[in-house]
Design a protein around this motif. Structure first.
Motif, PDB file in Angstrom:
ATOM      1  N   PRO A  82      40.184  17.197  24.401  1.00  0.00           N
ATOM      2  CA  PRO A  82      41.464  17.707  23.854  1.00  0.00           C
ATOM      3  C   PRO A  82      42.651  17.418  24.765  1.00  0.00           C
ATOM      4  O   PRO A  82      43.754  17.134  24.283  1.00  0.00           O
ATOM      5  CB  PRO A  82      41.205  19.214  23.726  1.00  0.00           C
ATOM      6  CG  PRO A  82      39.725  19.322  23.549  1.00  0.00           C
ATOM      7  CD  PRO A  82      39.153  18.247  24.427  1.00  0.00           C
ATOM      8  N   LEU A  83      42.424  17.475  26.089  1.00  0.00           N
ATOM      9  CA  LEU A  83      43.510  17.157  27.014  1.00  0.00           C
ATOM     10  C   LEU A  83      43.906  15.694  26.903  1.00  0.00           C
ATOM     11  O   LEU A  83      45.088  15.348  26.893  1.00  0.00           O
ATOM     12  CB  LEU A  83      43.078  17.487  28.440  1.00  0.00           C
ATOM     13  CG  LEU A  83      44.106  17.181  29.535  1.00  0.00           C
ATOM     14  CD1 LEU A  83      45.334  18.058  29.382  1.00  0.00           C
ATOM     15  CD2 LEU A  83      43.482  17.374  30.915  1.00  0.00           C
ATOM     16  N   ALA A 113      43.479  13.777  24.302  1.00  0.00           N
ATOM     17  CA  ALA A 113      44.068  13.527  22.980  1.00  0.00           C
ATOM     18  C   ALA A 113      45.523  13.960  22.911  1.00  0.00           C
ATOM     19  O   ALA A 113      46.315  13.382  22.167  1.00  0.00           O
ATOM     20  CB  ALA A 113      43.254  14.252  21.908  1.00  0.00           C
ATOM     21  N   SER A 114      45.883  14.978  23.699  1.00  0.00           N
ATOM     22  CA  SER A 114      47.258  15.484  23.647  1.00  0.00           C
ATOM     23  C   SER A 114      48.146  14.912  24.741  1.00  0.00           C
ATOM     24  O   SER A 114      49.331  15.229  24.806  1.00  0.00           O
ATOM     25  CB  SER A 114      47.253  17.016  23.772  1.00  0.00           C
ATOM     26  OG  SER A 114      46.664  17.405  25.014  1.00  0.00           O
ATOM     27  N   SER A 160      44.722   9.807  18.932  1.00  0.00           N
ATOM     28  CA  SER A 160      44.312  11.172  19.283  1.00  0.00           C
ATOM     29  C   SER A 160      43.333  11.727  18.261  1.00  0.00           C
ATOM     30  O   SER A 160      42.325  12.357  18.622  1.00  0.00           O
ATOM     31  CB  SER A 160      45.552  12.072  19.378  1.00  0.00           C
ATOM     32  OG  SER A 160      46.437  11.598  20.370  1.00  0.00           O
ATOM     33  N   MET A 197      39.338  12.823  19.024  1.00  0.00           N
ATOM     34  CA  MET A 197      38.751  14.123  18.710  1.00  0.00           C
ATOM     35  C   MET A 197      37.633  13.983  17.688  1.00  0.00           C
ATOM     36  O   MET A 197      36.584  14.633  17.790  1.00  0.00           O
ATOM     37  CB  MET A 197      39.826  15.074  18.183  1.00  0.00           C
ATOM     38  CG  MET A 197      40.725  15.656  19.254  1.00  0.00           C
ATOM     39  SD  MET A 197      39.806  16.626  20.481  1.00  0.00           S
ATOM     40  CE  MET A 197      39.063  17.877  19.436  1.00  0.00           C
ATOM     41  N   ASP A 248      43.191  23.435  30.032  1.00  0.00           N
ATOM     42  CA  ASP A 248      43.644  23.315  28.646  1.00  0.00           C
ATOM     43  C   ASP A 248      42.843  24.296  27.787  1.00  0.00           C
ATOM     44  O   ASP A 248      41.620  24.176  27.692  1.00  0.00           O
ATOM     45  CB  ASP A 248      43.438  21.886  28.158  1.00  0.00           C
ATOM     46  CG  ASP A 248      44.014  21.676  26.758  1.00  0.00           C
ATOM     47  OD1 ASP A 248      44.635  22.617  26.237  1.00  0.00           O
ATOM     48  OD2 ASP A 248      43.825  20.578  26.207  1.00  0.00           O
ATOM     49  N   SER A 251      42.373  24.548  24.681  1.00  0.00           N
ATOM     50  CA  SER A 251      41.608  23.926  23.603  1.00  0.00           C
ATOM     51  C   SER A 251      40.296  23.330  24.128  1.00  0.00           C
ATOM     52  O   SER A 251      39.290  23.323  23.422  1.00  0.00           O
ATOM     53  CB  SER A 251      42.444  22.832  22.928  1.00  0.00           C
ATOM     54  OG  SER A 251      42.878  21.863  23.869  1.00  0.00           O
ATOM     55  N   GLY A 252      40.313  22.832  25.376  1.00  0.00           N
ATOM     56  CA  GLY A 252      39.081  22.316  25.956  1.00  0.00           C
ATOM     57  C   GLY A 252      38.068  23.420  26.193  1.00  0.00           C
ATOM     58  O   GLY A 252      36.874  23.267  25.922  1.00  0.00           O
ATOM     59  N   LEU A 293      36.720  24.502  22.845  1.00  0.00           N
ATOM     60  CA  LEU A 293      35.736  23.530  22.358  1.00  0.00           C
ATOM     61  C   LEU A 293      34.396  23.716  23.047  1.00  0.00           C
ATOM     62  O   LEU A 293      33.351  23.747  22.391  1.00  0.00           O
ATOM     63  CB  LEU A 293      36.261  22.109  22.593  1.00  0.00           C
ATOM     64  CG  LEU A 293      35.284  20.965  22.267  1.00  0.00           C
ATOM     65  CD1 LEU A 293      34.993  20.925  20.768  1.00  0.00           C
ATOM     66  CD2 LEU A 293      35.835  19.622  22.743  1.00  0.00           C
TER      67      LEU A 293
END
Length: 458
Positions: free
Chosen positions: A306-307, A309-310, A329, A333, A417, A419-420, A423
């Motif tokens: 996620p890091l 991808a962003s 991105s 993912m 992050d 989101s990481g 996940l």
């Protein structure tokens, strides 16, 4: 030797319903291994094809990056798949060891014992490879619906070709035979010990040293500079695969260590029995939860996705294409989630097949315990407990090992992050629940085994 060849099918029939179930489980494991391995190879070949023959500016500039990420996915998936295939060749190993040890004591030579095992495991691998090849063909329409680079890979791009298919059908039985031969060391060296059901020697701590060295090799490789990009990628992927495969070395040893600690702290009969089973045969416990451990490693390694991808922000990755960053991105993912899904499906298949085979292997032990007055509910609690504790240990420990291995590349930025972290936590939670649910399917099998208390002289 002709007599031994004639004896092989009779030995399979003599095992009765339990051996037929074990054979079906082994074939199912080889089927899953073959179908998913061909799917992974097909995806890699599809990205290589787009890199060699790009269409449009996006593929011309970024297709090579997709190939590198595809190789990473292959490394992260091929080890669990090969582990599942190797475990399939060892299903029912205790019952097979008992039969072969009896034959050794009756005068059958070590060479003839090896031939019997090769025949038994190779035909299971061959049957599983054939069914798995059909399964791969059936999965092609599914994989061809997943979009990458703005359009899905076609079935033609995902097709591995007849030669790869034929090679797979030939290689799987060979790997099955080799795995079966490795499991014969106890029978060939000491058939009397197998017949008397002596506990095998414990696992040595040198396994942990080798595993740590293998994982450290990847961390050292990240410090190498001055190599061409292709050579550096090969070194990094090779050491990553080496460190990943080392999980199979340290996993059983760690489970045996945990079992000894649990045995010392046990306060209930269920805790004590589960701990003693873990100490007695940590390899069997690893065959059930090892797939989750490998999947947890994959989740830990991909927690930084996620890091990544962003990190592109709003800049254009391809000149003149404002949507290129969003496409890249999204593909990153999507590929990470697809890799995780396959890894956890393999883990669930390994857990369900391994747990069912373990129940069948312990039929005689269960019968003796029931005759001695052990409640059926207690045995069911023990079965569940000997899965739950190793599952949590292996899942969390393998994810932590992956984060440490990847720290020289990304640092611990992935953990900063949210989101990481989400996940990683979500994948581990979902994976544990999936594996636990699959192992619960062996409960009816345990009940049927406990219903028959006749002790067979296996």
């Amino acid at each position: 030797m002709n007599a031994v060849l004639a004896l092989a099918p009779r030995l399979r029939r003599a095992g009765g319903r339990d051996d037929r179930l074990t054979t079906a489980l082994a074939v199912a494991a080889f089927t899953v291994t073959t179908a998913l391995t061909l799917s992974v190879i097909g995806g890699l070949l599809g990205f290589i094809g787009r890199s060699d023959h790009p269409v449009g500016a996006y593929q011309e500039e970024l297709a090579q990056s997709y190939v590198i990420f595809a190789w990473v996915a292959v490394v992260l998936l091929i080890v669990p798949l090969l582990t599942l295939g190797g475990s399939a060749a060892r299903l029912g190993v205790s019952r097979r060891d008992a039969r072969l040890a009896t034959l050794r004591l009756l005068g059958v030579t070590p060479r003839e014992v090896v031939v019997l095992t090769v025949l038994e495991t190779a035909w299971q691998g061959l049957l599983g490879a054939l069914i798995g090849s059909v399964g791969y063909l059936a999965l092609l329409p599914v994989w061809s619906r997943v979009p990458f680079m703005g359009s899905p890979l076609s079935m033609g791009e995902l097709w591995v070709g007849p030669w790869v298919l034929l090679l797979t059908i030939l290689v799987v039985p060979v790997l099955a035979a080799i795995s079966g031969m490795v499991s014969l060391r106890r029978v060939v060296v000491s058939p009397l010990g197998v017949a008397r059901r002596q506990t095998p020697p414990g696992l040595r701590a040198v396994r942990a040293v080798i595993a740590v060295a293998a994982m450290g090799s990847f961390m050292v490789a990240t410090l190498i500079s001055g190599l061409p990009l292709v050579a550096l990628a090969i070194v990094l992927l090779g050491t990553l695969a080496l460190g990943f495969a080392a999980m199979n070395l340290i996993g059983p040893w760690a489970l045996g260590l945990v079992g000894r600690l649990q045995a010392k702290m046990a306060r209930t009969p269920a805790q004590l029995l589960a701990a003693r089973r873990l100490v007695d045969d940590p390899r069997a416990a690893w065959r059930v939860v090892g797939g989750l451990g490998l999947a947890g490693f994959v989740a830990g390694a991909l927690a930084v996705v996620p890091l990544l991808a962003s990190s592109g922000g709003d800049q254009e990755m391809v000149s003149g294409d404002p949507t290129s960053t969003a496409t890249f991105s999204g593909d990153l993912m999507r590929g990470a989630m697809l890799t995780l899904v396959i890894a956890f499906l393999v883990a669930a298949a390994a857990a369900g097949i391994g747990q069912a085979a373990t129940v069948l292997d312990r039929r005689r032990e269960y019968a003796l315990q029931v005759l001695a007055g052990t409640p059926v509910e207690l045995l069911d609690r023990v079965r569940r407990r000997e899965i739950l504790v190793p599952m949590l240990l292996v899942g969390v420990g393998s994810a932590a090992a992956a984060l440490v291995m990847m720290s020289p590349v990304f640092g611990f930025a992935g953990l900063s992050d949210p989101s990481g972290l989400i996940l990683l936590f979500g994948c581990l939670t979902g994976g544990c629940l999936l594996v636990l649910g699959v192992t619960e399917t062996s409960r009816p099998l345990l009940r049927s085994v406990l219903a028959e208390t006749q002790v067979r002289p296996d």
